[in-house]
Design a protein around this motif. Structure first.
Motif, PDB file in Angstrom:
ATOM      1  N   ALA A  29       1.000  -1.175  -0.071  1.00 48.68           N
ATOM      2  CA  ALA A  29       0.072  -0.021   0.032  1.00 48.68           C
ATOM      3  C   ALA A  29       0.971   1.290  -0.251  1.00 48.68           C
ATOM      4  O   ALA A  29       0.515   2.247  -0.713  1.00 48.68           O
ATOM      5  N   VAL A  30       2.098   1.264   0.827  1.00 49.69           N
ATOM      6  CA  VAL A  30       2.741   2.581   0.940  1.00 49.69           C
ATOM      7  C   VAL A  30       4.059   2.348   0.518  1.00 49.69           C
ATOM      8  O   VAL A  30       4.829   3.261  -0.040  1.00 49.69           O
ATOM      9  N   LEU A  31       4.952   1.416   0.999  1.00 49.04           N
ATOM     10  CA  LEU A  31       6.351   1.397   1.096  1.00 49.04           C
ATOM     11  C   LEU A  31       6.907   1.287  -0.374  1.00 49.04           C
ATOM     12  O   LEU A  31       7.525   2.221  -0.748  1.00 49.04           O
ATOM     13  N   ARG A  32       6.450   0.012  -0.928  1.00 45.65           N
ATOM     14  CA  ARG A  32       7.044  -0.219  -2.166  1.00 45.65           C
ATOM     15  C   ARG A  32       8.584  -0.180  -2.490  1.00 45.65           C
ATOM     16  O   ARG A  32       8.843   0.584  -3.175  1.00 45.65           O
ATOM     17  N   LEU A  33       9.118  -0.895  -1.353  1.00 49.05           N
ATOM     18  CA  LEU A  33      10.696  -1.185  -1.572  1.00 49.05           C
ATOM     19  C   LEU A  33      10.975  -2.081  -2.705  1.00 49.05           C
ATOM     20  O   LEU A  33      10.172  -2.716  -3.095  1.00 49.05           O
ATOM     21  N   SER A  34      12.434  -1.802  -3.207  1.00 42.55           N
ATOM     22  CA  SER A  34      12.921  -2.496  -4.089  1.00 42.55           C
ATOM     23  C   SER A  34      13.031  -3.908  -3.705  1.00 42.55           C
ATOM     24  O   SER A  34      13.216  -4.390  -2.669  1.00 42.55           O
ATOM     25  N   LYS A  35      13.213  -4.790  -4.670  1.00 35.28           N
ATOM     26  CA  LYS A  35      13.293  -6.267  -4.814  1.00 35.28           C
ATOM     27  C   LYS A  35      14.793  -6.406  -3.774  1.00 35.28           C
ATOM     28  O   LYS A  35      14.464  -7.518  -3.176  1.00 35.28           O
ATOM     29  N   ARG A  36      15.688  -5.721  -4.067  1.00 37.12           N
ATOM     30  CA  ARG A  36      16.815  -5.940  -3.375  1.00 37.12           C
ATOM     31  C   ARG A  36      16.662  -5.878  -1.977  1.00 37.12           C
ATOM     32  O   ARG A  36      17.291  -6.918  -1.243  1.00 37.12           O
ATOM     33  N   ARG A  37      16.117  -5.003  -1.743  1.00 40.23           N
ATOM     34  CA  ARG A  37      15.918  -4.468  -0.080  1.00 40.23           C
ATOM     35  C   ARG A  37      14.774  -5.388   0.675  1.00 40.23           C
ATOM     36  O   ARG A  37      15.085  -5.970   1.574  1.00 40.23           O
ATOM     37  N   LEU A  38      13.754  -5.955  -0.481  1.00 37.74           N
ATOM     38  CA  LEU A  38      12.825  -6.811   0.212  1.00 37.74           C
ATOM     39  C   LEU A  38      13.498  -8.281   0.425  1.00 37.74           C
ATOM     40  O   LEU A  38      13.369  -9.177   1.457  1.00 37.74           O
ATOM     41  N   ARG A  39      14.491  -8.593  -0.444  1.00 35.47           N
ATOM     42  CA  ARG A  39      15.189  -9.746  -0.165  1.00 35.47           C
ATOM     43  C   ARG A  39      16.175  -9.905   0.888  1.00 35.47           C
ATOM     44  O   ARG A  39      16.132 -10.898   1.521  1.00 35.47           O
ATOM     45  N   LYS A  40      16.641  -8.922   1.168  1.00 43.89           N
ATOM     46  CA  LYS A  40      17.524  -8.456   2.411  1.00 43.89           C
ATOM     47  C   LYS A  40      16.561  -8.823   3.680  1.00 43.89           C
ATOM     48  O   LYS A  40      17.125  -9.587   4.711  1.00 43.89           O
ATOM     49  N   ILE A  41      15.451  -8.178   3.599  1.00 46.59           N
ATOM     50  CA  ILE A  41      14.641  -8.254   4.677  1.00 46.59           C
ATOM     51  C   ILE A  41      13.913  -9.769   5.036  1.00 46.59           C
ATOM     52  O   ILE A  41      13.905 -10.313   6.001  1.00 46.59           O
ATOM     53  N   ILE A  42      13.600 -10.249   3.881  1.00 50.08           N
ATOM     54  CA  ILE A  42      13.151 -11.780   3.912  1.00 50.08           C
ATOM     55  C   ILE A  42      14.177 -12.820   4.563  1.00 50.08           C
ATOM     56  O   ILE A  42      13.908 -13.656   5.469  1.00 50.08           O
ATOM     57  N   VAL A  43      15.416 -12.536   4.030  1.00 48.36           N
ATOM     58  CA  VAL A  43      16.601 -13.374   4.657  1.00 48.36           C
ATOM     59  C   VAL A  43      16.782 -13.097   6.164  1.00 48.36           C
ATOM     60  O   VAL A  43      16.931 -13.940   6.874  1.00 48.36           O
ATOM     61  N   GLY A  44      16.759 -11.902   6.308  1.00 46.93           N
ATOM     62  CA  GLY A  44      16.843 -11.378   7.739  1.00 46.93           C
ATOM     63  C   GLY A  44      15.765 -12.122   8.766  1.00 46.93           C
ATOM     64  O   GLY A  44      16.032 -12.415   9.809  1.00 46.93           O
TER      65      GLY A  44
END
Length: 513
Positions: A281-296
């Motif tokens: 809805a709001v953030l729309r982070l890049s795929k690279r940032r999302l991958r890092k968050i998912i691994v975290g």
């Protein structure tokens, strides 16, 4: 991958430095004054190994996922400038994160007079309400000391109308709910909100969210105690494991592992769903940032599963049995200094302490080092465990310590820099995490059984004592920091001679005699 392995190696060395002193103390006690069975010792060592690996994965995972998630959400809701939206999201966040906290289940099991879900929902409402209060304080720059005085006065007034058998459990709830799931996200939320503000006090106000969120559960459970008027809270001692070989040792942990796999998955799910909705809805982070968050998030999940399995299966029975053995000695007073020694080192193994110390060092640009924070926290927890062991041996009511302790902390808060007050009250909730609940609390309970005390009134309250004393020690650190800063400033400004001062004046300067 190479960077991740280097980070894991660094976190492993940090985890070893935190846990090895506790292992060394327990081993020395086992081979000298407090002999325990080989079964308990093996379970303790296996649990310690799992805790080390768990801390390693959790601390790296929290840095990669929970911290950036909290900061992004905090920045986004502040940018909206919609007060109703901030209040609604603040309450929902506090509510779902509290329900996600695994330690809350432990508290619920100790209060049989109140249905588990009723207690959990009451605590969640308390945290949600006070998270809204904390967010509004940051947005409107309301001084933290005044708020703390008002709310703690209210807490102790309500405490006067609650059964003594329920009192210690209520105060413990404040520390239990600010655990490894709650602290990283809430602290990062504060940093994200303060990043939008441009005033000079923004960084000071980035702390204090955990401090206020720790009051909500206490007040909620005290009010619940008045409504239900529970007569007593029963205590189920930790089962002492009996194993004859290595296969049975592994089976003990293997059987418990699925429980924590399911528990932590349920705990993380609401946060992941909330962040997913926010991302779309709001953030729309890049795929690279999302991958890092998912691994975290995967690291966080693995770390918490290993940590809680090791702590509950390995540390809890060892803590309980050690407490019983030491309190049965003719010189059982020795449990006070030994408890203080264990408390000094065990707080370093609390997962959320890493998050707090790192954020303090970053926000203050190294002005308050992680090492100084760690030492102040360790001293505070050592004092609190000493007092808790004294209560176990003597049966002194908990309010005799809590009222003067909080009074001293609140008075000091008016004389130290604002940031130290916020950090100090945050640190109280952070220090009283799962290591306290799974080792120090059973240690006190075992000692209480040995001396024939009242478990509910004398042993419970360890968590609340651990949450109280850092408030004083961290603020005293703030006083020392302030004095040092003034001393350094005076050294940097050498006194000028009158003749030199005259030479530096402008030609048209007016000299006042």
């Amino acid at each position: 991958m190479k960077n991740s392995l280097a980070n894991l190696n660094e976190k492993l060395s940090e985890a070893l430095r935190a846990v090895l002193p506790v292992i060394a103390i327990v081993m020395v006690l086992c081979f000298t004054i407090a002999p325990i069975s080989a079964s308990i010792l093996l379970c303790f060592l296996m649990g310690a190994a799992m805790i080390v690996v768990g801390i390693m994965f959790f601390t790296l995972g929290a840095e990669m996922s929970m911290t950036p998630m909290g900061e992004r959400v905090g920045t986004a809701i502040t940018k909206s400038k919609n007060l109703l939206l901030i209040i609604a999201i603040g309450f929902i966040l506090g509510f779902i994160i509290t329900i996600s906290e695994p330690d809350l289940q432990v508290l619920a099991e100790q209060v049989p007079s109140v249905p588990n879900m009723t207690l959990i929902l009451s605590v969640a409402v308390g945290v949600g309400t006070f998270l809204v209060v904390a967010l509004l304080r940051m947005l409107f720059s309301i001084p933290l000391p005044q708020l703390l005085v008002v709310f703690y006065v209210a807490v102790f007034i309500v405490a006067g109308f609650v059964s003594p058998d329920f009192l210690a459990v209520a105060f413990d709830s404040g520390g239990v709910t600010t655990g490894p799931m709650t602290v990283p996200f809430i602290m990062a939320l504060g940093v994200g909100i303060s990043a939008i503000r441009n005033d000079p006090h923004a960084s000071d106000d980035s702390f204090g969210l955990v401090a206020l969120c720790s009051i909500g559960p206490v007040l909620a459970v005290l009010i619940l105690g008045m409504v239900f008027n529970p007569g007593e809270s029963t205590y189920t001692p930790a089962a002492v494991p009996e194993i004859s070989n290595s296969v049975e040792l592994w089976d003990l942990f293997r059987v418990a592992l699925p429980t924590y796999l399911r528990e932590i998955a349920i705990s993380l799910l609401p946060i992941v769903i909330f962040f997913g909705i926010f991302q779309i809805a709001v953030l729309r982070l890049s795929k690279r940032r999302l991958r890092k968050i998912i691994v975290g998030l995967v690291y966080t999940y693995v770390g918490l599963v290993l940590f809680l399995t090791g702590a509950n299966v390995g540390f809890m029975p060892a803590g309980n049995y050690l407490g019983q053995v030491m309190a049965s000695l003719d010189y059982n007073w020795i449990i006070i200094p030994i408890g203080m020694l264990i408390g000094f080192f065990i707080v370093k193994a609390e997962p959320a302490v890493y998050v707090l110390n790192k954020q303090v060092e970053e926000i203050t640009d190294g002005g308050i080092s992680a090492k100084a924070m760690g030492t102040a926290l360790s001293v505070g927890v050592a004092v609190s465990i000493g007092i808790a062991m004294l209560r176990v041996l003597t049966g002194i009511p908990i309010l005799w310590f809590l009222i003067p302790g909080y009074a001293i902390a609140l008075v000091i808060s008016f004389f130290v820099p604002k940031i130290f007050t916020a950090i100090a009250f945050d640190s109280g909730g952070v220090a009283s995490g799962p290591m306290t609940a799974t080792f120090l609390l059973p240690f006190a309970q075992g000692a209480c059984i040995a001396v024939g005390g009242n478990i509910v009134t004398d042993a419970f309250g360890v968590v609340s004592m651990v949450a109280m004393t850092p408030l004083i020690t961290i603020q005293l650190l703030g006083m020392l920091y302030q004095l040092q800063k003034r001393r350094d400033a005076r050294k940097e400004q050498p006194a000028l001679t009158p003749a030199l001062e005259f030479e530096l004046l402008d030609d048209d300067a007016i000299i006042e005699l």
